[in-house]
Design an enzyme around this catalytic site. Sequence first.
Site, PDB file in Angstrom:
ATOM      1  N   TYR A 108      74.898  59.234  67.506  1.00  0.00           N
ATOM      2  CA  TYR A 108      75.287  60.438  66.250  1.00  0.00           C
ATOM      3  C   TYR A 108      74.398  60.058  65.378  1.00  0.00           C
ATOM      4  CZ  TYR A 108      77.000  63.240  63.124  1.00  0.00           C
ATOM      5  OH  TYR A 108      77.075  64.408  62.010  1.00  0.00           O
ATOM      6  N   TRP A 110      70.549  61.459  63.248  1.00  0.00           N
ATOM      7  CA  TRP A 110      69.270  62.367  63.312  1.00  0.00           C
ATOM      8  C   TRP A 110      68.280  61.890  64.221  1.00  0.00           C
ATOM      9  CZ3 TRP A 110      68.688  67.194  60.517  1.00  0.00           C
ATOM     10  CH2 TRP A 110      69.563  67.521  60.010  1.00  0.00           C
TER      11      TRP A 110
END
Length: 763
Positions: A108, A110
């Site tokens: 989880y 970017w």
Amino acid sequence: MTRYTSSHWGLYEVEGTEDAPRIVPFRGDPDPSEIGLHQLAPELKAARIRRPAVRRSWLEGGPGHAPELRGREPFVEVSWEEASRLAAAEVARIRESHGNKAIFGGSYGWSSAGRFHHAQSQVHRFLNIAGGYVRSRDSYSLAAAHVILPHVVDDMHSLMTYHTSWDVLAENCTLFVAFGGVPAKNSQISAGGVARHKTRAGLRALGEAGAEVVNISPVSDNLITDGPVRWVQIRPGSDTAMMLGLAHVLQSEGLHDTGFLASHCTGWERFEAYLTGESDGTPKTADWAAELCGVPADEIRALARRMASSRTMINVAWALQRSDRGEQPFWMTITLAAMLGQIGLPGGGFAVGYGAENMVGSNELDLRVPSLPQGQNAVAEFIPVARIADMLLNPGGSFTYNGGTYTYPDIRLVWWAGGNPFHHHQDLTRLQRAFEKPETIVVNEQFWTAAARRADIVLPATTAMERDDLGFGTLEGHYAYMKAIVPPVGEARDDYEIFRGIARELGLEEAFTEGREAEDWLRHFHDRTRQSWAEHGIEVPDYETFREQGLVDLGPKARARVMLKDFRENPAAHPLPTPSGRIEIYSERVASFGLADCKGHPSWFPPEEWLGAAAAARFPLHLVSDQPERRLHSQLDPSPWSRANKIGGREPVLMHPEDAAARGLSDGDTVELFNDRGRCLAGLRVTETVMRGVARLSTGGWYDPDPDSGTERHGNPNALTADRPASGLSQGCAAHSCLIDIRPATLTPEPRPFVLPEGATGG
């Protein structure tokens, strides 16, 4: 030729020599982000993981040995051959002894703006080829919205791609009402990189066009137009109550659009009975709302009348759904806009996140590029993303999600790549306990984050600066070849090579690679992109030419957008993907779930923690833990740009002058934030940009608990936030429902978030 690199903060150009490169803003970006300019800073390099490393007790005693020492003991550096062998052996052992449903694949965050070297795609492909894994759903940013919006209007991703564009707003909107502001600092980013930052210019154009702008928020500096902005100070967590008060004014004074409600919506009558009090005996009047939200009733009535007489856009910030009953403000925003009857008109209707990402409000073309195929997951089990601690601490326990009831699996192996749960999650002391449960934790990481420090096997990964890739962001108007700028630090490897080596140990290399090197995948992606875009009349050069020229700029092909325009003009021909094909003010499906904390229509539920709760007598400050201005989440926190905003090496907490004076505090003090869940230290910044009763401590300071006292030393608000689901519908995070108090710090241990763990090679 110009070299380019793409990151979440923007498209950048690379200047200088091969030995001394430097990153500069893309010359076509009118508002470049400072964050990405520091990606080559020596302070970041010093925090890198340079060699594979194994926690000492795990290496000596085997899987499951002394898990309570995770994050508290030295590492032993090993060769890549040894690390790959150990990791592969754990996958094989867990599969044979417990099955693949005992493996959790965490990713989880970017990760990378590149489309191939994207850690989430890489780890999921690897685990699927290895037989499957337990996955997570939704996101910390938007879990409540992801679940409720498809029941009401459309899925969140679709809405983001066709929001009314900024140019249409400037030309047509006369009243812009923002619940939670439009934080331009948040929209510095986009998943595949930003060529042209648009939010500040869009807000400026809106102000210059003469639109009235209203910011309904506990802070004032999250909506700036360079013109007048009316700041309405609202008690955090009470936005739904104020919206109901506005709706009651519209209904009671006959200002609602009954024609639109009849032709484009379903369930109005059921909601109207709740609004008037017919169904529960409580009319949701402006006076009722004022008692809850702290906004004067006359101000609520006046705003409702202006909304009915203006071309009105209602925006709701993502932050509002990261709270107790977070579905309600989003559902109520859509209902309020439907009552005005302006959905689908230029400059009117609703928005679910102007300012959240740069792509929201973009007028660039909606195109796609391929991503790495992840295969099929043979494991059915999943968790809502914010329930990881519940899963690890409560195997076999049950949870509800979107109308279903499920069971938490018994996880023995956690593999994390592309993210830092010790940034995103709440109540980090509880997460620390949860991380002591698995037998093995493997982490692919670039930096010695809190998650890497709590792993058993740490595999050093490259950054986007150290590998070739393809940069592309949805609605961002560019497609870039990202040429490696510098060689990998230490022995860092691309995630693709990391998983390739482990797959080889498991006899799965051919299945993982399909016989392709990384360069072959890039060429494959590009050839498919070239073919796909040709169907839209867009010419893309061949791979070799593209690699040389570095950029395809799509800006001149931009077009204006009006969200739900086709639906408004002909709802029968362009129905919504809801059960009725209309906007569902009342959802029979949601009502059928029988949830006590989410009815069939938008409703007011008092948050468990807010300034109207009994607990506010002990903890009289509401903590706002918003996105930081100088990084994305916790990324690049060691950079000089992020460090320059700290006070005495700690994150700043913002506080109203009267609240500070009442506690004997002064600007620049080291203070202690506390509640029953934890304590953290921060540097005090006294300002009138926050309302009384509110403290603002942005997220992303690397988690740094003191081993002696347990106090978080660096200013991470998730030492204080509650690990509590938003509702039984979404199970989203409720970080913004958090009460605290602040006092002078009596013990001030030195923050050490960037000091390498014992046994790690420095540089």
